[in-house]
Design an enzyme around this catalytic site. Structure first.
Site, mmCIF file in Angstrom:
data_model
loop_
_atom_site.group_PDB
_atom_site.id
_atom_site.type_symbol
_atom_site.label_atom_id
_atom_site.label_comp_id
_atom_site.label_asym_id
_atom_site.label_seq_id
_atom_site.Cartn_x
_atom_site.Cartn_y
_atom_site.Cartn_z
ATOM 1 N N THR A 166 0.857 -1.183 0.000
ATOM 2 C CA THR A 166 0.000 0.000 0.000
ATOM 3 C C THR A 166 0.885 1.222 0.000
ATOM 4 O O THR A 166 2.061 1.130 0.336
ATOM 5 C CB THR A 166 -0.882 -0.029 1.279
ATOM 6 O OG1 THR A 166 -1.871 -1.028 1.121
ATOM 7 C CG2 THR A 166 -1.564 1.275 1.578
ATOM 8 N N ARG A 194 -13.569 -7.711 -2.089
ATOM 9 C CA ARG A 194 -12.986 -7.483 -0.750
ATOM 10 C C ARG A 194 -12.486 -6.029 -0.635
ATOM 11 O O ARG A 194 -11.859 -5.492 -1.543
ATOM 12 C CB ARG A 194 -11.834 -8.459 -0.528
ATOM 13 C CG ARG A 194 -11.103 -8.307 0.813
ATOM 14 C CD ARG A 194 -9.898 -7.399 0.718
ATOM 15 N NE ARG A 194 -9.140 -7.334 1.963
ATOM 16 C CZ ARG A 194 -8.119 -6.517 2.151
ATOM 17 N NH1 ARG A 194 -7.721 -5.710 1.189
ATOM 18 N NH2 ARG A 194 -7.486 -6.493 3.306
ATOM 19 N N GLY A 196 -10.371 -3.406 1.997
ATOM 20 C CA GLY A 196 -9.485 -3.410 3.160
ATOM 21 C C GLY A 196 -9.653 -2.191 4.037
ATOM 22 O O GLY A 196 -10.686 -1.510 4.006
ATOM 23 N N ASP A 197 -8.638 -1.917 4.825
ATOM 24 C CA ASP A 197 -8.679 -0.787 5.769
ATOM 25 C C ASP A 197 -8.391 0.548 5.098
ATOM 26 O O ASP A 197 -8.808 1.597 5.602
ATOM 27 C CB ASP A 197 -7.635 -0.994 6.874
ATOM 28 C CG ASP A 197 -6.218 -1.045 6.303
ATOM 29 O OD1 ASP A 197 -6.010 -1.716 5.266
ATOM 30 O OD2 ASP A 197 -5.318 -0.392 6.870
ATOM 31 N N THR A 217 -0.555 0.576 6.834
ATOM 32 C CA THR A 217 -0.337 -0.469 5.828
ATOM 33 C C THR A 217 -0.156 -1.806 6.528
ATOM 34 O O THR A 217 0.364 -1.847 7.636
ATOM 35 C CB THR A 217 0.894 -0.157 4.952
ATOM 36 O OG1 THR A 217 1.132 -1.278 4.096
ATOM 37 C CG2 THR A 217 2.144 0.124 5.762
ATOM 38 N N GLY A 218 -0.595 -2.851 5.885
ATOM 39 C CA GLY A 218 -0.493 -4.180 6.492
ATOM 40 C C GLY A 218 -1.763 -4.949 6.223
ATOM 41 O O GLY A 218 -2.519 -4.621 5.300
ATOM 42 N N GLY A 220 -5.206 -5.493 6.244
ATOM 43 C CA GLY A 220 -6.275 -4.526 6.493
ATOM 44 C C GLY A 220 -7.262 -4.957 7.559
ATOM 45 O O GLY A 220 -7.739 -4.146 8.351
HETATM 46 N N1 ASP Z 1 -3.830 -2.588 4.146
HETATM 47 C C1 ASP Z 1 -4.002 -2.977 2.786
HETATM 48 C C2 ASP Z 1 -5.222 -3.856 2.662
HETATM 49 O O1 ASP Z 1 -5.399 -4.728 3.507
HETATM 50 C C3 ASP Z 1 -2.842 -3.679 2.211
HETATM 51 C C4 ASP Z 1 -1.498 -3.112 2.563
HETATM 52 O O2 ASP Z 1 -1.363 -2.217 3.340
HETATM 53 O O3 ASP Z 1 -0.513 -3.574 2.034
HETATM 54 O O4 ASP Z 1 -5.926 -3.730 1.718
#
Ligand code: ASP
Length: 307
Positions: A166, A194, A196-197, A217-218, A220
């Site tokens: 992200t 789907r 995400g966050d 980021t991570g 979500g």
């Molecule tokens: N947070 C993002 C998601 O889950 C992905 C990411 O941060 O790499 O969509």
């Protein structure tokens, strides 16, 4: 707070957190150069008295256009091979926000999120309505080939089979206004539909002049369950924590509650920058109070998750 810090600006960006240390390390030079370039472009706006909002928009747009990062051009495809993108932006001065979820064929989702913020009375658009809204305005549209091209042209640059990647930016301008923006393709091979966050205000993106600006980021789902971005704002505004203490507390909380995987960037109301992660690596860079440009893959504030 000194007079200098009141009139200075701060900026932080990220290009995703991950576990694949070798692959991310192999791209360390390119990643750091790209991030330094984005930070310098952001510095130009902030040093000239521009707004935090314009700065985070531009920085995220530049990251979206770079195939090194998994947003916009370099975004990961879903399980059906479609490129469904999420993005959000928030203005810390007004608490106005805009976001788009699972949008198709949009070159720069952050632009569309900003348009939602500025031209509608809503916060989030998705599906056909989001596409129609983009077409009715001056939003750059692309075909799926645009995203495929990034994968084909630079396959070595894309961290394949990863779960996340992200981009985000947070800024404080010289007038003390904060803004945050986050943009993503989400997980590689995610379920169609789907979300995400990243486009969820308070989970992957948050800004409030009374606390701070945050982009996460991570995984979500971990950030949605803990509403982490807003949690950080709460720690600063209601608990009176410094940026560094709030960042450490929040990353501990993410790990304690859900063994969460990821990281975030934070600029607080006074311009202090703090970056934290529970992943193994996180591509990030920052300018604090108009100072030097820094980039790293290893932010110092950490919490170790069970693996
Ligand atoms: N947070 C993002 C998601 O889950 C992905 C990411 O941060 O790499 O969509």
């Amino acid at each position: 707070m000194t007079k200098k810090s009141q009139k200075s600006f701060s900026l932080a960006i990220h290009g995703g957190a991950g576990e694949n240390v070798d692959k991310i390390r192999a791209l360390e030079k390119e990643s750091k150069e790209s991030m330094a370039h984005v930070l310098e472009e952001g510095r130009k706006i902030l040093a000239a008295g521009g707004t935090a909002l314009d700065t985070v928009t531009l920085c995220v747009k530049l990251l979206e256009d770079n195939p090194l990062f998994s947003a916009g051009y370099g975004a990961a495809a879903n399980a059906e091979g479609e490129f469904e993108l999420d993005a959000a932006i928030m203005d810390g001065k007004t608490l106005e926000a805009g976001s788009v979820a699972a949008v198709l064929n949009i070159r720069n989702p952050v632009d569309l999120a900003r348009l939602v913020m500025e031209k509608t009375e809503h916060i989030m658009l998705s599906g056909i309505g989001a596409g129609d809204f983009a077409k009715a305005h001056d939003i750059a549209m692309v075909t799926p080939e645009y995203f495929k091209e990034a994968h084909e042209k630079v396959p070595h640059m894309i961290e394949r089979n990863k779960k996340h990647g992200t981009v985000g930016a947070v800024a404080r301008d010289i007038n003390g206004n904060l803004a945050a923006a986050t943009s993503t393709g989400g997980w590689d091979a995610k379920m169609p539909g789907r979300i995400g966050d990243s486009p969820i205000i308070g989970a992957g993106c948050f800004a409030d002049n009374d606390s701070g600006a945050v982009s996460c980021t991570g995984i979500g789902e971990d950030f949605m369950r803990t509403v982490l971005a807003a949690h950080i704002g709460f720690l600063i505004e209601r608990c009176g924590l410094s940026a560094i203490d709030a960042a450490q507390e929040a990353i501990n909380y993410l790990v304690k509650k859900v063994n969460g995987d990821g990281g975030f960037i934070l600029v607080d109301k006074d311009g202090a920058v703090a970056i934290a992660q529970s992943s193994k690596v996180m591509r990030t860079g920052w300018i604090e109070n108009g100072g030097e440009t820094h980039t790293t893959l290893q932010p110092k504030i950490r919490a170790d998750r069970k693996r």
